[in-house]
Design a protein around this motif. Structure first.
Motif, PDB file in Angstrom:
ATOM      1  N   ILE A 152       0.719  -1.089  -0.003  1.00 13.76           N
ATOM      2  CA  ILE A 152      -0.185   0.400   0.192  1.00 13.76           C
ATOM      3  C   ILE A 152       0.937   1.391  -0.441  1.00 13.76           C
ATOM      4  O   ILE A 152       0.695   2.515  -1.267  1.00 13.76           O
ATOM      5  N   GLU A 153       2.537   0.881   0.494  1.00 15.45           N
ATOM      6  CA  GLU A 153       2.627   2.241   0.770  1.00 15.45           C
ATOM      7  C   GLU A 153       3.944   2.691  -0.734  1.00 15.45           C
ATOM      8  O   GLU A 153       3.849   3.042  -1.319  1.00 15.45           O
ATOM      9  N   ARG A 154       3.555   1.309  -1.041  1.00 13.57           N
ATOM     10  CA  ARG A 154       4.667   2.076  -2.798  1.00 13.57           C
ATOM     11  C   ARG A 154       3.689   1.571  -3.585  1.00 13.57           C
ATOM     12  O   ARG A 154       3.853   2.491  -4.262  1.00 13.57           O
ATOM     13  N   LEU A 155       2.425   1.614  -3.925  1.00 18.30           N
ATOM     14  CA  LEU A 155       1.702   2.281  -4.418  1.00 18.30           C
ATOM     15  C   LEU A 155       1.297   3.765  -4.453  1.00 18.30           C
ATOM     16  O   LEU A 155       0.930   4.659  -5.211  1.00 18.30           O
ATOM     17  N   GLU A 156       0.860   4.416  -2.994  1.00 22.19           N
ATOM     18  CA  GLU A 156       1.252   5.692  -2.850  1.00 22.19           C
ATOM     19  C   GLU A 156       2.006   6.150  -3.323  1.00 22.19           C
ATOM     20  O   GLU A 156       2.013   7.347  -3.969  1.00 22.19           O
ATOM     21  N   ARG A 157       3.448   6.183  -2.972  1.00 24.17           N
ATOM     22  CA  ARG A 157       4.339   6.683  -3.565  1.00 24.17           C
ATOM     23  C   ARG A 157       4.819   5.886  -4.820  1.00 24.17           C
ATOM     24  O   ARG A 157       4.810   7.641  -5.780  1.00 24.17           O
ATOM     25  N   GLU A 158       3.875   5.433  -5.760  1.00 25.94           N
ATOM     26  CA  GLU A 158       3.720   5.525  -7.684  1.00 25.94           C
ATOM     27  C   GLU A 158       2.937   6.820  -7.791  1.00 25.94           C
ATOM     28  O   GLU A 158       3.494   6.703  -8.509  1.00 25.94           O
ATOM     29  N   LYS A 159       1.837   6.386  -7.003  1.00 26.61           N
ATOM     30  CA  LYS A 159       1.007   7.555  -7.619  1.00 26.61           C
ATOM     31  C   LYS A 159       1.166   8.953  -7.323  1.00 26.61           C
ATOM     32  O   LYS A 159       0.671   9.838  -7.794  1.00 26.61           O
ATOM     33  N   ASN A 160       1.812   9.027  -6.236  1.00 23.96           N
ATOM     34  CA  ASN A 160       2.428  10.520  -5.926  1.00 23.96           C
ATOM     35  C   ASN A 160       3.963  10.929  -6.821  1.00 23.96           C
ATOM     36  O   ASN A 160       4.261  12.498  -7.257  1.00 23.96           O
ATOM     37  N   LYS A 161       4.121  10.244  -7.589  1.00 21.94           N
ATOM     38  CA  LYS A 161       5.069  10.414  -9.061  1.00 21.94           C
ATOM     39  C   LYS A 161       4.555  11.352  -9.623  1.00 21.94           C
ATOM     40  O   LYS A 161       3.580  11.030 -10.179  1.00 21.94           O
ATOM     41  N   PRO A 162       5.463  12.024 -10.228  1.00 23.27           N
ATOM     42  CA  PRO A 162       5.083  13.405 -11.167  1.00 23.27           C
ATOM     43  C   PRO A 162       5.280  12.250 -12.717  1.00 23.27           C
ATOM     44  O   PRO A 162       6.038  11.022 -12.499  1.00 23.27           O
ATOM     45  N   LYS A 163       3.967  12.421 -14.042  1.00 23.92           N
ATOM     46  CA  LYS A 163       3.911  11.596 -14.513  1.00 23.92           C
ATOM     47  C   LYS A 163       5.045  12.100 -15.386  1.00 23.92           C
ATOM     48  O   LYS A 163       5.519  12.777 -15.813  1.00 23.92           O
ATOM     49  N   GLU A 164       5.937  10.864 -16.682  1.00 18.58           N
ATOM     50  CA  GLU A 164       6.851  11.686 -17.196  1.00 18.58           C
ATOM     51  C   GLU A 164       5.922  11.752 -18.244  1.00 18.58           C
ATOM     52  O   GLU A 164       4.662  11.514 -19.128  1.00 18.58           O
ATOM     53  N   GLU A 165       6.766  12.775 -19.253  1.00 21.01           N
ATOM     54  CA  GLU A 165       6.030  12.665 -20.843  1.00 21.01           C
ATOM     55  C   GLU A 165       6.379  12.695 -21.208  1.00 21.01           C
ATOM     56  O   GLU A 165       7.942  11.580 -21.725  1.00 21.01           O
ATOM     57  N   VAL A 166       5.547  12.418 -22.650  1.00 20.40           N
ATOM     58  CA  VAL A 166       5.412  11.257 -23.754  1.00 20.40           C
ATOM     59  C   VAL A 166       5.353  12.276 -24.937  1.00 20.40           C
ATOM     60  O   VAL A 166       5.113  12.798 -25.564  1.00 20.40           O
ATOM     61  N   ASN A 167       6.740  11.598 -25.527  1.00 21.35           N
ATOM     62  CA  ASN A 167       6.958  12.385 -26.982  1.00 21.35           C
ATOM     63  C   ASN A 167       6.338  11.966 -28.405  1.00 21.35           C
ATOM     64  O   ASN A 167       7.069  10.370 -28.731  1.00 21.35           O
TER      65      ASN A 167
END
Length: 92
Positions: A62-77
């Motif tokens: 659950i902690e790992r999923l929260e960290r993944e959710k709070n990461k900034p999204k990468e821009e896709v070219n």
């Protein structure tokens, strides 16, 4: 002819075993497969934890999923992705 009847079942058994091993780690729509979706608490079992838990319900997951959710999204070219699609390049 007897050798064929002896070798054929062994060969078929080996083929079916290979499919069974792949079935356990197959991941479709979730992050976990059939076997690795569970956490087994055999040796380090606390008072309140059950013997078998779903991995998505554990505290660490659950902690790992929260960290993944709070990461900034990468821009896709999109232009680069289109070029990769035309060149048949698989990106990971």
């Amino acid at each position: 002819m007897r050798k064929i009847f002896l070798i054929l079942p062994i060969f078929l058994l080996c083929i079916t075993m290979a499919h069974a091993v792949n079935f356990g780690t197959y991941k479709t729509e979730t992050e976990y497969g059939l076997i690795d979706g569970f956490k087994w608490n055999f040796f380090n079992k606390d008072k309140d934890t059950p013997l078998v838990q779903l991995k998505s319900e554990t505290k660490e997951e659950i902690e790992r999923l929260e960290r993944e959710k709070n990461k900034p999204k990468e821009e896709v070219n999109e232009a680069q992705m289109y070029r990769f699609m035309l060149e048949n390049v698989n990106t990971f």
